[in-house]
Design an enzyme around this catalytic site. Structure first.
Site, mmCIF file in Angstrom:
data_model
loop_
_atom_site.group_PDB
_atom_site.id
_atom_site.type_symbol
_atom_site.label_atom_id
_atom_site.label_comp_id
_atom_site.label_asym_id
_atom_site.label_seq_id
_atom_site.Cartn_x
_atom_site.Cartn_y
_atom_site.Cartn_z
ATOM 1 C CG ASP A 12 60.250 11.228 -4.296
ATOM 2 O OD1 ASP A 12 60.511 12.352 -4.764
ATOM 3 O OD2 ASP A 12 60.106 10.220 -4.995
ATOM 4 C CE LYS A 15 66.154 15.200 -0.996
ATOM 5 N NZ LYS A 15 65.300 14.046 -1.333
ATOM 6 C CG ASN A 37 67.000 14.941 -11.455
ATOM 7 O OD1 ASN A 37 67.297 16.036 -11.004
ATOM 8 N ND2 ASN A 37 67.836 13.926 -11.419
ATOM 9 N N GLY A 39 62.120 17.195 -7.161
ATOM 10 C CA GLY A 39 60.841 17.879 -6.966
ATOM 11 C C GLY A 39 60.571 18.020 -5.483
ATOM 12 C CG HIS A 40 62.813 19.743 -2.809
ATOM 13 N ND1 HIS A 40 63.965 20.430 -2.528
ATOM 14 C CD2 HIS A 40 63.162 18.454 -2.881
ATOM 15 C CE1 HIS A 40 64.962 19.578 -2.440
ATOM 16 N NE2 HIS A 40 64.504 18.377 -2.658
ATOM 17 C CB THR A 41 55.802 19.315 -2.264
ATOM 18 O OG1 THR A 41 55.831 18.588 -3.490
ATOM 19 C CG2 THR A 41 54.471 20.017 -2.123
ATOM 20 C CD GLN A 223 67.999 13.887 -7.748
ATOM 21 O OE1 GLN A 223 69.145 14.285 -7.594
ATOM 22 N NE2 GLN A 223 67.092 14.594 -8.380
ATOM 23 N N PRO A 302 52.664 7.355 -9.374
ATOM 24 C CG PRO A 302 51.254 5.510 -9.639
ATOM 25 C CD PRO A 302 51.868 6.655 -10.388
HETATM 26 P P1 IMP Z 1 67.097 10.591 -13.587
HETATM 27 O O1 IMP Z 1 67.650 11.299 -12.395
HETATM 28 O O2 IMP Z 1 65.978 11.338 -14.264
HETATM 29 O O3 IMP Z 1 68.159 10.145 -14.542
HETATM 30 O O4 IMP Z 1 66.409 9.242 -13.067
HETATM 31 C C1 IMP Z 1 67.177 8.181 -12.516
HETATM 32 C C2 IMP Z 1 66.437 7.524 -11.359
HETATM 33 O O5 IMP Z 1 66.355 8.460 -10.276
HETATM 34 C C3 IMP Z 1 64.986 7.141 -11.674
HETATM 35 O O6 IMP Z 1 64.668 5.985 -10.924
HETATM 36 C C4 IMP Z 1 64.196 8.317 -11.148
HETATM 37 O O7 IMP Z 1 62.863 7.974 -10.836
HETATM 38 C C5 IMP Z 1 65.005 8.654 -9.904
HETATM 39 N N1 IMP Z 1 64.870 10.048 -9.467
HETATM 40 C C6 IMP Z 1 65.464 11.142 -9.982
HETATM 41 N N2 IMP Z 1 65.125 12.235 -9.297
HETATM 42 C C7 IMP Z 1 64.318 11.833 -8.315
HETATM 43 C C8 IMP Z 1 63.672 12.508 -7.226
HETATM 44 O O8 IMP Z 1 63.789 13.721 -7.028
HETATM 45 N N3 IMP Z 1 62.914 11.731 -6.409
HETATM 46 C C9 IMP Z 1 62.803 10.393 -6.573
HETATM 47 N N4 IMP Z 1 63.401 9.727 -7.550
HETATM 48 C C10 IMP Z 1 64.158 10.438 -8.412
#
Ligand code: IMP
Length: 422
Positions: A12, A15, A37, A39-41, A223, A302
């Site tokens: 977050d 990027k 997983n 999420g890019h805005t 990530q 949040p």
């Molecule tokens: P997972 O990737 O869904 O297995 O989650 C593992 C950890 O990575 C958790 O703490 C998620 O909140 C975090 N996480 C996964 N993808 C993102 C992202 O794009 N942004 C922020 N945290 C992420």
């Protein structure tokens, strides 16, 4: 210039915006790890786009976008995303989007396995996005996963899915979670796969041809470093290599193809999910949430917010080989009187300038702060680095010194034109 964009914190970092900015001069935009997983805005020409699996170059007409072998692809999620972006007027054709036939598939039961694991961990749960990412990577490493190429061979895929469903149902039943029928998994997966089929190909020769032809390649990290399976705050991490190295293993392009690494960080720190966060600050969290900032793009959760942590950033710059820092969300601090920067941790009386590996240390890590004056001015209208208030420049210079990496870009707002060259 072939450039990796990598997150330096817990994801977050903004990027998507930096990728979008650099995409203008890129020919090919490539994702090499993670899944939906992420999420890019991205805000382009006044329209807001939220991207999960699609590389950010998809918003442009003339770029090739590649979902590489290191990504885990949820066909159902990807179809929904494609439909949503197409409904916003963006065309997504096979010439524009290529999906590696080596990419592993996230199947519907992986999401429930994610839930089962979280239940079993109790108060030690990771706080995953529940997108089935961990279980899909676990199947890959456990050599019982299904790749996109396998879906092209339907009888084989059906047999694999049937076998795995019966194993998975035993686990799910233990946690009173919904069980699956192989027929439903096969039918739902293939319905989505039919939309994706024309995009699935061997992306490696395509990427090598582009590299050899001197095209500009942009590797879009998802990530962040502190969620990296090797370098992050294990076990509170995601299941892929989010650092620059993941760009090569996840695409089939070698390390020698990379010429620059842009590390993206916020001017402060945020994190979602569980796990250590030494500089977390309730006051700063409340302040940013009241501004309507720091709600997750994927889950709407949040985010916890805290001061800039240069112990973590220093380490992130090391393991990624950062050649330029992109500091985003500087405008988020515009109104603050005094800003704290964590320069080291005190752990049981010893000063640590790099993060510990021992998980028991995290609870005792006390940040050692430096305090800098705020700038108390609106930075959102600045169009060049020189226009930033002197105190903002001083803050950024100190950040760069502490991380031992040069500044490259500064973000003062969500729009494409609010990205300044340092
Ligand atoms: P997972 O990737 O869904 O297995 O989650 C593992 C950890 O990575 C958790 O703490 C998620 O909140 C975090 N996480 C996964 N993808 C993102 C992202 O794009 N942004 C922020 N945290 C992420």
């Amino acid at each position: 210039m072939n450039t990796v964009i990598t997150g330096l914190q817990w994801g977050d970092e903004g990027k998507g915006k930096i990728v979008d900015y650099l995409t203008e001069s890129a020919d090919v935009v490539i994702r090499g790890q993670g899944g939906n997983n992420a999420g890019h805005t991205v805000i382009a020409k006044g329209t807001k786009y939220v991207l999960h699996l699609l590389p950010s170059g998809i918003l442009w007409d003339n770029k090739i976008n590649v979902i590489g072998n290191g990504v885990v692809v949820d066909p159902i999620g990807l179809c929904i995303e494609i439909e949503r972006i197409e409904a916003q007027g963006i065309e997504i054709c096979p010439e524009k989007l290529l999906i590696s036939d080596r990419a592993h598939v996230v199947l519907p039961f992986h999401k429930e396995l994610d839930a089962a694991r979280e239940i079993s961990l109790g108060d030690q749960k990771i706080g995953t996005t529940k997108r089935g990412i961990g279980p899909a990577y676990a199947d890959k490493v456990n050599r019982c996963g299904l790749r996109m190429a396998d879906l092209l061979d339907r009888p084989f895929a059906e047999a694999q899915i049937t076998r795995r469903v019966s194993e998975v149902n035993e686990i799910l039943a233990k946690y009173d979670l919904p069980v699956f029928t192989a027929a439903a998994v096969i039918s739902d997966t293939y319905k989505a796969f039919e939309r994706l089929r024309p995009h699935v190909t061997n992306t490696i020769p395509v990427l090598h041809k582009a590299w050899k032809a001197g095209k500009n390649l942009l590797f879009e990290g998802a990530q962040g470093t502190l969620l990296d399976i090797d370098f992050g705050t294990y076990p509170f991490v995601t299941s892929s290599n989010t650092t620059a190295g993941g760009s090569t293993t996840g695409t089939g392009l070698p390390p020698t193809a990379i010429e620059a690494v842009i590390g993206v960080c916020k001017a402060y720190t945020t994190r979602v999910g569980s796990g250590p966060f030494p500089t977390c600050d309730e006051g700063l969290s409340e302040y940013l949430h009241n501004l309507g900032r720091e709600f997750g793009a994927t889950t709407g959760r949040p985010r916890g917010c805290g001061w800039l942590d240069t112990v973590l950033l220093r380490f992130a710059c090391m393991v990624n080989g950062v050649t330029g820092l992109a500091v985003t969300n500087v405008d988020g601090l515009d109104e603050y009187d005094h800003l704290k920067i964590c320069v080291a941790y005190d752990i049981d009386g010893t000063r640590h300038e790099l993060p510990p590996a021992d998980r028991s240390f995290w609870d005792r890590a006390k940040p050692i702060y430096e305090t800098l004056p705020g700038w108390k001015e609106d930075t959102t209208a600045c169009t060049s680095y020189d226009q930033l208030p002197p105190n903002a420049q001083a803050y950024l210079t100190r950040l760069s010194e502490l991380c031992d990496a040069p500044l490259a870009f500064i973000g003062v707002g969500p729009d494409r034109k609010q990205t300044l060259k340092a």
